[in-house]
Design a protein around this motif. Structure first.
Motif, mmCIF file in Angstrom:
data_model
loop_
_atom_site.group_PDB
_atom_site.id
_atom_site.type_symbol
_atom_site.label_atom_id
_atom_site.label_comp_id
_atom_site.label_asym_id
_atom_site.label_seq_id
_atom_site.Cartn_x
_atom_site.Cartn_y
_atom_site.Cartn_z
ATOM 1 N N LEU A 150 11.030 5.178 3.437
ATOM 2 C CA LEU A 150 9.961 4.418 4.088
ATOM 3 C C LEU A 150 8.776 4.204 3.149
ATOM 4 C CD1 LEU A 150 9.985 5.942 7.684
ATOM 5 C CD2 LEU A 150 10.816 3.704 6.955
ATOM 6 N N MET A 151 8.443 5.196 2.348
ATOM 7 C CA MET A 151 7.324 5.065 1.426
ATOM 8 C C MET A 151 7.619 3.999 0.366
ATOM 9 S SD MET A 151 5.394 7.936 -0.894
ATOM 10 C CE MET A 151 6.804 8.247 -1.927
ATOM 11 N N PHE A 152 8.775 4.081 -0.262
ATOM 12 C CA PHE A 152 9.125 3.095 -1.284
ATOM 13 C C PHE A 152 9.338 1.709 -0.674
ATOM 14 C CE2 PHE A 152 10.537 6.898 -3.763
ATOM 15 C CZ PHE A 152 9.585 6.772 -4.759
ATOM 16 N N GLY A 153 9.886 1.664 0.524
ATOM 17 C CA GLY A 153 10.068 0.382 1.204
ATOM 18 C C GLY A 153 8.749 -0.288 1.528
ATOM 19 N N SER A 154 7.782 0.496 1.972
ATOM 20 C CA SER A 154 6.475 -0.089 2.290
ATOM 21 C C SER A 154 5.748 -0.536 1.021
ATOM 22 C CB SER A 154 5.625 0.899 3.084
ATOM 23 O OG SER A 154 5.388 2.061 2.328
ATOM 24 N N ILE A 155 5.886 0.210 -0.061
ATOM 25 C CA ILE A 155 5.277 -0.204 -1.332
ATOM 26 C C ILE A 155 5.916 -1.504 -1.822
ATOM 27 C CG2 ILE A 155 5.030 0.399 -3.779
ATOM 28 C CD1 ILE A 155 4.694 3.324 -2.844
ATOM 29 N N LEU A 156 7.225 -1.600 -1.707
ATOM 30 C CA LEU A 156 7.928 -2.813 -2.112
ATOM 31 C C LEU A 156 7.514 -3.999 -1.240
ATOM 32 C CD1 LEU A 156 10.114 -4.142 -3.880
ATOM 33 C CD2 LEU A 156 11.762 -3.482 -2.128
ATOM 34 N N ALA A 157 7.418 -3.783 0.063
ATOM 35 C CA ALA A 157 7.014 -4.857 0.973
ATOM 36 C C ALA A 157 5.586 -5.314 0.673
ATOM 37 C CB ALA A 157 7.134 -4.392 2.417
ATOM 38 N N ALA A 158 4.696 -4.371 0.384
ATOM 39 C CA ALA A 158 3.316 -4.736 0.044
ATOM 40 C C ALA A 158 3.275 -5.548 -1.249
ATOM 41 C CB ALA A 158 2.457 -3.482 -0.082
ATOM 42 N N GLY A 159 4.078 -5.167 -2.218
ATOM 43 C CA GLY A 159 4.123 -5.915 -3.477
ATOM 44 C C GLY A 159 4.638 -7.329 -3.285
ATOM 45 N N LEU A 173 4.487 -9.050 -0.470
ATOM 46 C CA LEU A 173 3.456 -9.770 0.277
ATOM 47 C C LEU A 173 2.320 -10.217 -0.646
ATOM 48 C CD1 LEU A 173 2.281 -10.709 3.015
ATOM 49 C CD2 LEU A 173 1.170 -8.473 3.150
ATOM 50 N N ILE A 174 1.907 -9.345 -1.534
ATOM 51 C CA ILE A 174 0.837 -9.688 -2.476
ATOM 52 C C ILE A 174 1.283 -10.828 -3.392
ATOM 53 C CG2 ILE A 174 -0.403 -8.820 -4.503
ATOM 54 C CD1 ILE A 174 -0.613 -6.136 -2.985
ATOM 55 N N SER A 175 2.505 -10.761 -3.876
ATOM 56 C CA SER A 175 3.014 -11.832 -4.746
ATOM 57 C C SER A 175 3.090 -13.152 -3.998
ATOM 58 C CB SER A 175 4.394 -11.462 -5.278
ATOM 59 O OG SER A 175 4.313 -10.323 -6.085
ATOM 60 N N TRP A 176 3.523 -13.107 -2.749
ATOM 61 C CA TRP A 176 3.622 -14.328 -1.952
ATOM 62 C C TRP A 176 2.234 -14.932 -1.705
ATOM 63 C CZ3 TRP A 176 2.040 -15.391 3.162
ATOM 64 C CH2 TRP A 176 2.486 -16.609 3.655
ATOM 65 N N ASP A 212 -0.414 -14.508 -3.540
ATOM 66 C CA ASP A 212 -0.897 -15.036 -4.818
ATOM 67 C C ASP A 212 -0.319 -16.417 -5.082
ATOM 68 O OD1 ASP A 212 -2.423 -12.847 -5.356
ATOM 69 O OD2 ASP A 212 -1.070 -11.981 -6.843
ATOM 70 N N HIS A 213 0.956 -16.571 -4.808
ATOM 71 C CA HIS A 213 1.621 -17.838 -5.107
ATOM 72 C C HIS A 213 1.198 -18.948 -4.148
ATOM 73 C CE1 HIS A 213 4.662 -20.607 -6.464
ATOM 74 N NE2 HIS A 213 5.088 -20.745 -5.219
ATOM 75 N N THR A 214 1.162 -18.664 -2.861
ATOM 76 C CA THR A 214 0.883 -19.721 -1.889
ATOM 77 C C THR A 214 -0.602 -20.008 -1.728
ATOM 78 O OG1 THR A 214 0.938 -18.124 -0.076
ATOM 79 C CG2 THR A 214 2.974 -19.305 -0.568
ATOM 80 N N LYS A 215 -1.415 -18.991 -1.711
ATOM 81 C CA LYS A 215 -2.841 -19.176 -1.440
ATOM 82 C C LYS A 215 -3.706 -19.129 -2.690
ATOM 83 C CE LYS A 215 -2.148 -18.963 3.042
ATOM 84 N NZ LYS A 215 -2.372 -20.037 3.955
ATOM 85 N N ALA A 249 -2.923 -9.653 -7.199
ATOM 86 C CA ALA A 249 -2.280 -8.879 -8.261
ATOM 87 C C ALA A 249 -3.238 -8.688 -9.433
ATOM 88 C CB ALA A 249 -1.000 -9.565 -8.717
ATOM 89 N N ALA A 250 -4.013 -9.697 -9.749
ATOM 90 C CA ALA A 250 -4.989 -9.572 -10.830
ATOM 91 C C ALA A 250 -6.067 -8.556 -10.462
ATOM 92 C CB ALA A 250 -5.617 -10.929 -11.130
ATOM 93 N N TRP A 251 -6.492 -8.566 -9.222
ATOM 94 C CA TRP A 251 -7.503 -7.601 -8.787
ATOM 95 C C TRP A 251 -6.973 -6.178 -8.887
ATOM 96 C CZ3 TRP A 251 -9.223 -10.170 -3.567
ATOM 97 C CH2 TRP A 251 -9.940 -11.328 -3.844
ATOM 98 N N PHE A 252 -5.727 -5.977 -8.454
ATOM 99 C CA PHE A 252 -5.155 -4.632 -8.489
ATOM 100 C C PHE A 252 -4.917 -4.155 -9.915
ATOM 101 C CE2 PHE A 252 -3.381 -5.631 -4.094
ATOM 102 C CZ PHE A 252 -4.435 -4.991 -3.466
ATOM 103 N N ASN A 253 -4.745 -5.074 -10.840
ATOM 104 C CA ASN A 253 -4.546 -4.702 -12.243
ATOM 105 C C ASN A 253 -5.857 -4.596 -13.001
ATOM 106 O OD1 ASN A 253 -1.753 -4.517 -12.121
ATOM 107 N ND2 ASN A 253 -1.504 -6.709 -12.423
ATOM 108 N N GLY A 254 -6.972 -4.808 -12.334
ATOM 109 C CA GLY A 254 -8.271 -4.639 -12.960
ATOM 110 C C GLY A 254 -8.779 -5.865 -13.690
#
Length: 90
Positions: free
Chosen positions: A8-17, A19-22, A24-27, A32-37
């Motif tokens: 569940l932990m790895f699945g939620s991290i993967l789902a969040a990633g 979602l963030i990529s989607w 970033d791409h659509t909106k 991702a840039a913010w999370f990478n500093g």
């Protein structure tokens, strides 16, 4: 931790990633840039999808106008048209 919690932990991290990529791409929100500093302005790219549709509309209108101009050039360069113009001048 048992296997279910790890899954569940790895699945939620993967789902969040994903979602963030989607987002970033659509909106163009650049999470991702913010999370990478990386420091970026998220408001620069908000109108990008709208600009793409405007550009596509303009390209379509330009193609239609080019086609119309080609038809008019064919009409004007016909010998019969030139003959009619000469007769009308008389």
């Amino acid at each position: 931790m048992d296997k279910l919690q790890l899954f569940l932990m790895f699945g939620s991290i993967l789902a969040a990633g994903i979602l963030i990529s989607w987002l970033d791409h659509t909106k163009g929100w650049q999470f991702a840039a913010w999370f990478n500093g990386e420091v970026t302005n998220p408001f620069n790219n908000l109108d990008k999808p709208m600009q793409q549709t405007k550009t596509a509309d303009k390209d379509q209108i330009i193609a239609q106008l080019t086609e119309r101009i080609q038809v008019l050039e064919k009409i004007v360069t016909e010998p019969a048209y030139e003959l009619n113009q000469k007769l009308n001048r008389l």
